[in-house]
Structure formats: C-alpha cells, structure tokens
Write a protein that holds these residues in place. Sequence first.
Motif, short mmCIF file in Angstrom:
data_model
loop_
_atom_site.label_atom_id
_atom_site.label_comp_id
_atom_site.label_asym_id
_atom_site.label_seq_id
_atom_site.Cartn_x
_atom_site.Cartn_y
_atom_site.Cartn_z
N SER A 249 10.43 -9.41 -32.82
CA SER A 249 11.10 -10.26 -31.84
C SER A 249 12.61 -10.09 -31.91
O SER A 249 13.15 -9.71 -32.95
N ASN A 250 13.27 -10.37 -30.80
CA ASN A 250 14.72 -10.37 -30.79
C ASN A 250 15.21 -11.63 -31.49
O ASN A 250 14.80 -12.74 -31.12
N PRO A 251 16.08 -11.52 -32.49
CA PRO A 251 16.50 -12.70 -33.26
C PRO A 251 17.29 -13.72 -32.45
O PRO A 251 17.32 -14.89 -32.81
N LEU A 252 17.91 -13.29 -31.37
CA LEU A 252 18.72 -14.20 -30.57
C LEU A 252 17.87 -15.10 -29.68
O LEU A 252 18.12 -16.29 -29.55
N THR A 253 16.84 -14.53 -29.05
CA THR A 253 16.03 -15.28 -28.09
C THR A 253 14.62 -15.58 -28.59
O THR A 253 13.94 -16.45 -28.03
N GLY A 254 14.16 -14.86 -29.62
CA GLY A 254 12.80 -15.04 -30.08
C GLY A 254 11.77 -14.34 -29.21
O GLY A 254 10.57 -14.41 -29.47
N LEU A 255 12.22 -13.64 -28.17
CA LEU A 255 11.30 -12.93 -27.29
C LEU A 255 10.88 -11.60 -27.92
O LEU A 255 11.61 -11.04 -28.74
N PRO A 256 9.71 -11.09 -27.54
CA PRO A 256 9.27 -9.79 -28.06
C PRO A 256 10.31 -8.71 -27.82
O PRO A 256 10.94 -8.66 -26.77
N GLY A 257 10.47 -7.83 -28.82
CA GLY A 257 11.44 -6.75 -28.73
C GLY A 257 10.84 -5.44 -28.27
O GLY A 257 9.73 -5.41 -27.71
N ASN A 258 11.53 -4.35 -28.56
CA ASN A 258 11.18 -3.05 -27.96
C ASN A 258 9.81 -2.51 -28.36
O ASN A 258 9.15 -1.85 -27.56
N PHE A 259 9.36 -2.77 -29.59
CA PHE A 259 8.05 -2.27 -30.01
C PHE A 259 6.94 -2.88 -29.16
O PHE A 259 6.07 -2.17 -28.65
N VAL A 260 6.99 -4.20 -28.97
CA VAL A 260 5.97 -4.89 -28.18
C VAL A 260 6.13 -4.55 -26.70
O VAL A 260 5.15 -4.41 -25.97
N ILE A 261 7.37 -4.39 -26.25
CA ILE A 261 7.62 -4.02 -24.85
C ILE A 261 6.99 -2.68 -24.55
O ILE A 261 6.31 -2.50 -23.52
N GLU A 262 7.18 -1.71 -25.43
CA GLU A 262 6.60 -0.37 -25.23
C GLU A 262 5.08 -0.45 -25.17
O GLU A 262 4.45 0.18 -24.31
N GLU A 263 4.47 -1.23 -26.06
CA GLU A 263 3.01 -1.39 -26.05
C GLU A 263 2.54 -2.00 -24.75
O GLU A 263 1.54 -1.58 -24.17
N THR A 264 3.26 -3.02 -24.28
CA THR A 264 2.89 -3.72 -23.05
C THR A 264 2.97 -2.78 -21.85
O THR A 264 2.07 -2.76 -21.00
N LEU A 265 4.03 -2.00 -21.76
CA LEU A 265 4.18 -1.07 -20.64
C LEU A 265 3.09 0.00 -20.66
O LEU A 265 2.59 0.40 -19.59
N GLN A 266 2.71 0.44 -21.84
CA GLN A 266 1.62 1.41 -21.94
C GLN A 266 0.32 0.80 -21.40
O GLN A 266 -0.46 1.46 -20.69
N HIS B 252 12.70 -9.06 -24.49
CA HIS B 252 14.16 -8.91 -24.57
C HIS B 252 14.46 -7.51 -25.08
O HIS B 252 14.28 -7.21 -26.27
N ILE B 253 14.88 -6.64 -24.19
CA ILE B 253 15.15 -5.25 -24.54
C ILE B 253 16.29 -5.16 -25.55
O ILE B 253 16.29 -4.35 -26.47
N GLY B 254 17.27 -6.04 -25.40
CA GLY B 254 18.43 -6.06 -26.28
C GLY B 254 19.68 -6.38 -25.48
O GLY B 254 19.74 -6.13 -24.27
N GLY B 255 20.69 -6.95 -26.14
CA GLY B 255 21.92 -7.30 -25.43
C GLY B 255 21.65 -8.22 -24.27
O GLY B 255 21.03 -9.28 -24.43
#
Length: 317
Positions: free
Chosen positions: A140-157, A214-217
Amino acid sequence: MEQTIGYIAEKCENITPLTKCEEVYSSFKENPSLEGIVVCSNNFPIGLVMKTHFYQALSTKYGFNLFMNRTIELVMNYDPLIVDYTEPINNVSALAMNRSLDHLYDYVIVTALDRMYGIVSIKNLLMKLTEIQVNIARNSNPLTGLPGNFVIEETLQQILSREKYSVLYIDIDSFKAFNDSHGFREGDELIRETANIIVEAIQTYANEPRFVGHIGGDDFIAVISDYEYKKICQLIISRFDQMSRQFYCEEELNKGYVQATNRKGKLEKVSLVSLSIAVVSNMAVSFQTVEQLSKQAAMVKKKCKTIKKSIFLTSED
C-alpha cells in the motif's frame, strides 16, 4: 482477495453433550496441547469446553466429585463464537475481540454448509491477522493507504479478460507548483483529500468488482466493470475543484494562479491545481497487454494536460 477464516481453520476433537466430564478430563490430561473441545449435536456445534474453564469448574468446592460422573452439558459454554467458513478474517477478529474478558481466548468455531468444520485459536487468528496487515502495508501507499504498484499491476492484468471495463488514470495538474508554494505538508494533505474523493465516488457509483489504487505522488488509478464512467468523473472533478479551493488564500483564488520558481530558477505564474482524468476502456478497442492500455492512457492524458482546467477525456475525444 480477502482471506476467509476457513483458510486457517484446524480440525478439532468434538464430543456429544452426553459425554461424561471424566472423559473430557482424560482427554485434556492425555493431550496437554489440547486447549478446547467442541460439543456437537448432529455434526453441528452447540457448545464449547475450554480447558481453563473446565478446570476452574472442577477446582471449586466439591466440583470434582460433583461433575466427574455427569455429562459435559453441565459445564460447557452454550454461546461460543460460531462463524461460517466464508467469513473474512478481519471480521472474525473484530467479533472475537468483542467478547467478554472471560471468553476472550476461547476457540472460534468454524462451520461449513451448517456442519462442523474446525476451530481457530486466538493465537493463530492474531498471527494471521498480523501477516495480512503486514502484507497490506507492504503493498500500500503509506500516504493514502491505497494499494500500490504491485497490486495495481495485478489488477490491470486481471481486467484484460473481462467483458467490460474502464480504467481512470487520474492526476493533479500543477501539483509541483502547489508543493513549492504551499509546502509538503499541505501537498500531502491535498493528495489524501483527493484519494478520499476518488474512493468515495467509486464506492458510491461503481458496481463490484471495482478498484482504486495510488500509483505514487499525485497519480491515481481507478477501475470499474462497465462503461458508466461519465457520472463518476464528473463527481470526482466537481468535488476536487470545491475541495482544492480551501488550500488557497483569497488573493490566490482571485488571481487564479500562484507564483512558483521554474526549472531555470525564475518566478512564473502557475495555474491553481486541477484534475486530469484519462479514461481508457475496451468498448471500442481490445487491449492485449497492460503496456498497450498504459500507452493509450498516456496519449489521452497528454490531451488532458493541454486544457487548463479539471477535465476528463477518453480515447474517442
């Protein structure tokens, strides 16, 4: 996917309500690691005997002589925590921790198809819950608690094989200038507020399965399972534009810009923050890879950036 309690359930010794207390006593004595026994009727749990409570009953005055030749139904707990195999571990943990102090460390009894399945000890429940929380934090992204890039990539796949989907790539325009002029603390708060707006809009208007990451930034992503993105985008933009005004003083709002230092070290006028949403769906184009989808999104986002206000565009626009 959220893990269920059945995933960590273990087989457990069980008895009938007519089992004599002396048999239960023997079971506990012969198996020191045994902490409890489930009482079942027609293969459905109706009670629980935890070793600590059982020994407490026997240790009372005349307790040993009173109970040993009688049935276990006299001392069993008639109201144990019983949950279905499919119940999420987080939910079961909350239920278990909400029990009275006397029964806080009792087994959680697990059923499947209304039949006895197994038990989960509080030790194993807390260990698994900790593992889940660590994994969530790691991904998760530490700022928002939303899933980060690893989970995002899995979801898009995963979505590439769906019949319908729309992906919303969302980012805040002029964010660097905002950070420079208002400070990182305010910048972080703006990102958190933006995340809240996106999550609320998706949860309110998108059907399951749905996703926000949350992709980042200042970059976010949302996935919905249809093409009904228009109302969601409009809501996100409307709420963002209203929310972001609270970060500016009256003078900045009246001017419509802030002073920020560019890469050459010179002050320039930069527009107030706005939101760009690039929408990509498989309504007209079938994407074979995440790279193809991302490339299409980058093209749409580039169009969004040419418009100096909050906007959403699709590949068809």
